[in-house]
Design a protein around this motif. Sequence first.
Motif, PDB file in Angstrom:
ATOM      1  N   PRO A 425       0.797  -1.228   0.000  1.00 17.02           N
ATOM      2  CA  PRO A 425       0.000   0.000   0.000  1.00 17.02           C
ATOM      3  C   PRO A 425       0.825   1.271   0.000  1.00 17.02           C
ATOM      4  CG  PRO A 425      -0.913  -1.593   1.533  1.00 17.02           C
ATOM      5  CD  PRO A 425       0.381  -2.156   1.052  1.00 17.02           C
ATOM      6  N   GLN A 426       1.887   1.301   0.795  1.00 15.91           N
ATOM      7  CA  GLN A 426       2.678   2.523   0.872  1.00 15.91           C
ATOM      8  C   GLN A 426       3.383   2.810  -0.442  1.00 15.91           C
ATOM      9  OE1 GLN A 426       5.297   2.564   4.221  1.00 15.91           O
ATOM     10  NE2 GLN A 426       5.921   4.692   3.942  1.00 15.91           N
ATOM     11  N   GLU A 427       3.987   1.750  -1.021  1.00  9.65           N
ATOM     12  CA  GLU A 427       4.664   1.929  -2.296  1.00  9.65           C
ATOM     13  C   GLU A 427       3.663   2.206  -3.418  1.00  9.65           C
ATOM     14  OE1 GLU A 427       7.063  -1.458  -3.038  1.00  9.65           O
ATOM     15  OE2 GLU A 427       8.513  -1.033  -1.440  1.00  9.65           O
ATOM     16  N   GLY A 428       2.517   1.511  -3.355  1.00  8.19           N
ATOM     17  CA  GLY A 428       1.504   1.719  -4.388  1.00  8.19           C
ATOM     18  C   GLY A 428       0.979   3.144  -4.380  1.00  8.19           C
ATOM     19  N   ALA A 429       0.747   3.694  -3.181  1.00  6.04           N
ATOM     20  CA  ALA A 429       0.274   5.067  -3.081  1.00  6.04           C
ATOM     21  C   ALA A 429       1.313   6.041  -3.605  1.00  6.04           C
ATOM     22  CB  ALA A 429      -0.070   5.385  -1.630  1.00  6.04           C
ATOM     23  N   ALA A 430       2.571   5.800  -3.282  1.00 12.39           N
ATOM     24  CA  ALA A 430       3.647   6.681  -3.756  1.00 12.39           C
ATOM     25  C   ALA A 430       3.733   6.650  -5.282  1.00 12.39           C
ATOM     26  CB  ALA A 430       4.974   6.256  -3.127  1.00 12.39           C
ATOM     27  N   LEU A 431       3.625   5.441  -5.859  1.00 10.54           N
ATOM     28  CA  LEU A 431       3.643   5.326  -7.322  1.00 10.54           C
ATOM     29  C   LEU A 431       2.453   6.056  -7.943  1.00 10.54           C
ATOM     30  CD1 LEU A 431       4.762   1.665  -8.096  1.00 10.54           C
ATOM     31  CD2 LEU A 431       5.765   3.759  -9.006  1.00 10.54           C
ATOM     32  N   ALA A 432       1.293   5.892  -7.331  1.00 13.63           N
ATOM     33  CA  ALA A 432       0.086   6.531  -7.854  1.00 13.63           C
ATOM     34  C   ALA A 432       0.261   8.045  -7.895  1.00 13.63           C
ATOM     35  CB  ALA A 432      -1.114   6.155  -7.004  1.00 13.63           C
ATOM     36  N   ILE A 433       0.803   8.609  -6.825  1.00 12.88           N
ATOM     37  CA  ILE A 433       1.010  10.061  -6.777  1.00 12.88           C
ATOM     38  C   ILE A 433       1.997  10.506  -7.851  1.00 12.88           C
ATOM     39  CG2 ILE A 433       1.988  11.915  -5.364  1.00 12.88           C
ATOM     40  CD1 ILE A 433       0.824  10.474  -2.904  1.00 12.88           C
ATOM     41  N   ALA A 434       3.083   9.745  -8.004  1.00  8.96           N
ATOM     42  CA  ALA A 434       4.089  10.107  -9.003  1.00  8.96           C
ATOM     43  C   ALA A 434       3.535  10.025 -10.421  1.00  8.96           C
ATOM     44  CB  ALA A 434       5.307   9.191  -8.855  1.00  8.96           C
ATOM     45  N   ILE A 435       2.739   8.980 -10.682  1.00  4.98           N
ATOM     46  CA  ILE A 435       2.144   8.818 -12.026  1.00  4.98           C
ATOM     47  C   ILE A 435       1.165   9.947 -12.307  1.00  4.98           C
ATOM     48  CG2 ILE A 435       0.641   7.353 -13.418  1.00  4.98           C
ATOM     49  CD1 ILE A 435       1.943   4.934 -11.955  1.00  4.98           C
ATOM     50  N   ALA A 448      -8.976   9.426 -12.113  1.00  5.53           N
ATOM     51  CA  ALA A 448      -8.367   8.246 -11.496  1.00  5.53           C
ATOM     52  C   ALA A 448      -9.161   7.853 -10.267  1.00  5.53           C
ATOM     53  CB  ALA A 448      -6.915   8.540 -11.109  1.00  5.53           C
ATOM     54  N   THR A 449      -9.254   6.547 -10.032  1.00  8.00           N
ATOM     55  CA  THR A 449      -9.880   6.047  -8.813  1.00  8.00           C
ATOM     56  C   THR A 449      -8.821   5.341  -7.979  1.00  8.00           C
ATOM     57  OG1 THR A 449     -10.448   3.847  -9.673  1.00  8.00           O
ATOM     58  CG2 THR A 449     -11.987   5.641 -10.136  1.00  8.00           C
ATOM     59  N   THR A 450      -8.979   5.398  -6.665  1.00  2.79           N
ATOM     60  CA  THR A 450      -8.044   4.725  -5.767  1.00  2.79           C
ATOM     61  C   THR A 450      -8.708   4.530  -4.414  1.00  2.79           C
ATOM     62  OG1 THR A 450      -5.880   4.842  -4.711  1.00  2.79           O
ATOM     63  CG2 THR A 450      -7.045   6.926  -5.047  1.00  2.79           C
ATOM     64  N   HIS A 451      -8.255   3.524  -3.688  1.00  2.00           N
ATOM     65  CA  HIS A 451      -8.740   3.357  -2.317  1.00  2.00           C
ATOM     66  C   HIS A 451      -7.643   3.655  -1.299  1.00  2.00           C
ATOM     67  CE1 HIS A 451      -7.046  -0.591  -3.497  1.00  2.00           C
ATOM     68  NE2 HIS A 451      -6.636  -0.640  -2.233  1.00  2.00           N
ATOM     69  N   TYR A 452      -6.517   4.210  -1.785  1.00  4.01           N
ATOM     70  CA  TYR A 452      -5.431   4.570  -0.883  1.00  4.01           C
ATOM     71  C   TYR A 452      -5.778   5.843  -0.118  1.00  4.01           C
ATOM     72  CZ  TYR A 452      -2.378   1.155  -3.113  1.00  4.01           C
ATOM     73  OH  TYR A 452      -1.818  -0.008  -3.568  1.00  4.01           O
ATOM     74  N   PRO A 453      -5.713   5.819   1.214  1.00  6.83           N
ATOM     75  CA  PRO A 453      -6.026   7.038   1.983  1.00  6.83           C
ATOM     76  C   PRO A 453      -5.017   8.151   1.759  1.00  6.83           C
ATOM     77  CG  PRO A 453      -5.159   5.301   3.429  1.00  6.83           C
ATOM     78  CD  PRO A 453      -5.396   4.669   2.091  1.00  6.83           C
ATOM     79  N   GLU A 454      -3.783   7.800   1.347  1.00  5.90           N
ATOM     80  CA  GLU A 454      -2.766   8.827   1.128  1.00  5.90           C
ATOM     81  C   GLU A 454      -3.159   9.798   0.017  1.00  5.90           C
ATOM     82  OE1 GLU A 454      -0.784   5.384   3.094  1.00  5.90           O
ATOM     83  OE2 GLU A 454      -2.218   5.678   1.470  1.00  5.90           O
ATOM     84  N   LEU A 455      -4.005   9.350  -0.921  1.00  3.82           N
ATOM     85  CA  LEU A 455      -4.381  10.213  -2.042  1.00  3.82           C
ATOM     86  C   LEU A 455      -5.555  11.137  -1.714  1.00  3.82           C
ATOM     87  CD1 LEU A 455      -2.572   8.109  -3.568  1.00  3.82           C
ATOM     88  CD2 LEU A 455      -3.980   8.622  -5.566  1.00  3.82           C
ATOM     89  N   LYS A 456      -6.096  10.985  -0.490  1.00  2.32           N
ATOM     90  CA  LYS A 456      -7.207  11.852  -0.124  1.00  2.32           C
ATOM     91  C   LYS A 456      -6.756  13.304  -0.001  1.00  2.32           C
ATOM     92  CE  LYS A 456      -9.695   8.154   2.253  1.00  2.32           C
ATOM     93  NZ  LYS A 456     -10.207   7.646   3.538  1.00  2.32           N
ATOM     94  N   ALA A 457      -5.511  13.514   0.385  1.00  4.81           N
ATOM     95  CA  ALA A 457      -4.989  14.876   0.508  1.00  4.81           C
ATOM     96  C   ALA A 457      -4.341  15.357  -0.785  1.00  4.81           C
ATOM     97  CB  ALA A 457      -3.964  14.922   1.647  1.00  4.81           C
ATOM     98  N   TYR A 458      -4.314  14.495  -1.812  1.00  5.29           N
ATOM     99  CA  TYR A 458      -3.625  14.838  -3.064  1.00  5.29           C
ATOM    100  C   TYR A 458      -4.230  16.089  -3.697  1.00  5.29           C
ATOM    101  CZ  TYR A 458      -1.685  14.239  -7.755  1.00  5.29           C
ATOM    102  OH  TYR A 458      -1.042  14.423  -8.946  1.00  5.29           O
ATOM    103  N   THR A 514      -5.170   3.544  14.930  1.00 12.57           N
ATOM    104  CA  THR A 514      -5.022   4.443  13.775  1.00 12.57           C
ATOM    105  C   THR A 514      -4.293   5.702  14.205  1.00 12.57           C
ATOM    106  OG1 THR A 514      -7.138   5.518  14.227  1.00 12.57           O
ATOM    107  CG2 THR A 514      -7.173   3.615  12.753  1.00 12.57           C
ATOM    108  N   GLY A 515      -3.527   6.258  13.339  1.00 17.10           N
ATOM    109  CA  GLY A 515      -2.722   7.440  13.653  1.00 17.10           C
ATOM    110  C   GLY A 515      -3.574   8.679  13.868  1.00 17.10           C
ATOM    111  N   THR A 516      -2.997   9.633  14.571  1.00 20.40           N
ATOM    112  CA  THR A 516      -3.694  10.897  14.846  1.00 20.40           C
ATOM    113  C   THR A 516      -4.000  11.640  13.557  1.00 20.40           C
ATOM    114  OG1 THR A 516      -2.527  11.059  16.944  1.00 20.40           O
ATOM    115  CG2 THR A 516      -3.573  13.067  16.110  1.00 20.40           C
ATOM    116  N   ASP A 517      -3.041  11.646  12.643  1.00 24.41           N
ATOM    117  CA  ASP A 517      -3.252  12.341  11.360  1.00 24.41           C
ATOM    118  C   ASP A 517      -4.417  11.753  10.603  1.00 24.41           C
ATOM    119  OD1 ASP A 517      -1.138  13.921  12.009  1.00 24.41           O
ATOM    120  OD2 ASP A 517       0.318  12.835  10.752  1.00 24.41           O
ATOM    121  N   ARG A 518      -4.473  10.440  10.569  1.00 25.08           N
ATOM    122  CA  ARG A 518      -5.559   9.772   9.847  1.00 25.08           C
ATOM    123  C   ARG A 518      -6.906  10.123  10.478  1.00 25.08           C
ATOM    124  NH1 ARG A 518      -6.273   4.891   6.743  1.00 25.08           N
ATOM    125  NH2 ARG A 518      -8.385   4.105   7.025  1.00 25.08           N
ATOM    126  N   HIS A 519      -6.933  10.149  11.818  1.00 24.02           N
ATOM    127  CA  HIS A 519      -8.175  10.478  12.510  1.00 24.02           C
ATOM    128  C   HIS A 519      -8.622  11.893  12.179  1.00 24.02           C
ATOM    129  CE1 HIS A 519     -11.261  10.383  15.597  1.00 24.02           C
ATOM    130  NE2 HIS A 519     -10.767  11.519  16.113  1.00 24.02           N
TER     131      HIS A 519
END
Length: 788
Positions: A425-435, A448-458, A514-519
């Motif tokens: 997931p971490q690498e996949g999200a990083a690749l998604a952002i770079a692409i 684009a669609t994704t279920h990675y939470p990292e892209l919510k702030a993109y 779950t992390g504070t940031d995610r919350h």
Amino acid sequence: MIEKRALKTLEFDKIRQQVAQFCTSSIGKSAIEELVPETDYETVVALLEEMDEGLSILRVKGNVPMGGIFDVRPHAKRAQIGGMLSPMELMEIASTIRASRILRNFIEDLEADETITIPHFIERKEQMPVLTALQHEINDCIDENGGVLDSASVTLRTIRQSRRAEEAKVRQKLESLTRGANAAKMLSDSIITIRNDRFVIPVKQEYRGHYGGIVHDQSSSGQTLFIEPDAVVQANNEVQRLKVKEQAEIERILLALTVKVEEVGHDLFVLVQLLGEIDVILAKGKYGQANKCTMPKMNADGYIRLVRARHPLLPIEEAVANTIEFGRDVTAIVITGPNTGGKTVTLKTVGLCTLMAQSGLPVPALDGSELTVFEQIFADIGDEQSIEQSLSTFSSHMVNIVDILSKFDDKSLVLFDELGAGTDPQEGAALAIAILDEVVDYGARVMATTHYPELKAYGYNRPSVVNASVEFDIETLSPTYRLLIGVPGRSNAFEISTRLGLKTNIIDRAKSFTGTDRHEVESMIASLEESRVRSEREAEEAHGLLEEAKYLHEQLTERIRTYDDKKESLEKKAKEKARKIVDDAKRDAEAIIEELRAMKKNAASAVKEHELIDAKKRLEETAPQDNKVLQKVAAERNRAQNLAVGDEVKVISYGQKGVVLEKASNDEWVVQIGILKMKLPESDLQYVKPEKEQQTRAMANVKNRGSLVKLELDLRGERYEDALLRTEKYLDDALLANYPRVSIIHGKGTGALRQGIQSYLKGHKRVKSFRYGEAGEGGFGVTVVELK
């Protein structure tokens, strides 16, 4: 040209199959099966205009005569290379020519109809070759069933008449044998039949020698032989000879017609091409009607706006409509959220609608939709795992993405489904952002669609990217498939688990992991969703109030208009009647005055007293009898004017000016009118101010009133009805103050007050023009009014 891979991935072939069902000819169906999106802007616009013309024709006429059309290009080709066409092939050619003639007449009738404009259909009609002569030649020789008519030639008619006569002789001889004395015993059945194209009778095996002749066939049991008796052999030979001759004549006729076809072979190719194009256009229009589609406006700026768009392959009653807009300031949409929520359907909706528009097809969206022409469309959608190539899901997706990144440009639409899925997931999200950065920075339009939470702030970190999500109903534990632009998707795992009965302590423990940031991010998303729901509810309420206000405004405007019209009509009638009365009175008075003048001139001769009395009486009788209202008004006014000797007055009943000489009684005055002295009631007199006094008083009145009237009226915060009343009074005061220009401040707001005020100004008789304020005058919040 759009790559076939994208067409297959987005299932464009299924769209073609649906459209092909509305074709009426094999030509149109074949063309639809080969239909591909165009990439030239002018070509796409022309295709959509053609389709819209077809829709217009279908709406006006209901249907278009397209029956009897065949693909006769193979027939024309065979004629050109020296082959002989069959009667059925010739019949299809004649039918196609006839169909083109009917269609041409249909379009000519539409051309004369001023309510519809169809330049593309007219252009094709004018390009159609006229081959009516060939149609008539074929119809004179070939019937509808593909048979050659006796009238095809004199020789053929003669041959067929002779053949029928010979066949009748053969039948007559055989019938005499079947009715013979021993026929019932020797024949299996008393019938005449045909074997090897010759007339025969069924004879029992044991009596074969009785009739002689030739055995042509026998029954399966061998008990019956089909014999051509010696008595009819020669006659049968003659029938066969005539048949051969008939066939030769038929071939000669068919060859002659084939030569005619060969001469217009090129025209037939053109005709079939044009008929096929018209069939395709009408099929597109019928598809649009059946699926409630509309024609989108096209642009070359990369801008997409789909209003309430549906997935074209889903049933109308099941598909959820969404409004999707991006391509100018925002060039990318990232849809986040759980699986099975409708993210992929949204992706395919945009891709398919774009492909359909570039193919000249209407799209399943409301009026006002707008699409752009892309030179390439790329789609990485679905599970592309390849067992044969030993590639995992991630590897297969990445192979496709690498190919896309090597080909796309700023005129491309790129669709990524579950970008970066299938790996860590971490690498996949990083690749998604770079692409995404690579594609967005290059200027392409991206979804684009994704279920990675990292892209919510993109989307929050990049001005040209916007977040989106598909709505999930916590109450029903199911997606609503509504797209929410500007709101990233959030995980509903905790809420769903709670509703399904998972213990509270387990959920609390899970939340602690779950992390504070995610919350904080999840809380932010939840707050955005609440704000959106509240905004939508308030917008609906505001819309309802606006609609009600519009209705009330229309009713009030109509009543005011009706009142004004009626008032104006009554005033016009009253003025006309008063004018007529006064004119008649003037004519009578002038006649009497002329008579009196004549008496004065003839003063040398005695003028009798009774003549003067009679003239004065007749002068008084010229006063209008229907002026009671005017006199009443004058009486009310004269109560305050305090007439005095020497005042200049106007005699209302005569329309003449005079001077007050003396007071005759409480309500009567003696007035000098020219040479006449008359006793008149005060109600018939109107004080006339001297000209200098009038000017002085008018200037003083304007000065006093102008000092009280401001140059602008502030209506901000006013209710609609109160604002109209204040505006009406203010304009009256401004007109009395002789203001040439005033300003009305209504504010910007929802625009309802502005529209109401400007609608009122349009109907005001003393308003010369009005406009919005300039930048230094208040802009759209102020209306500047020019008075006349």
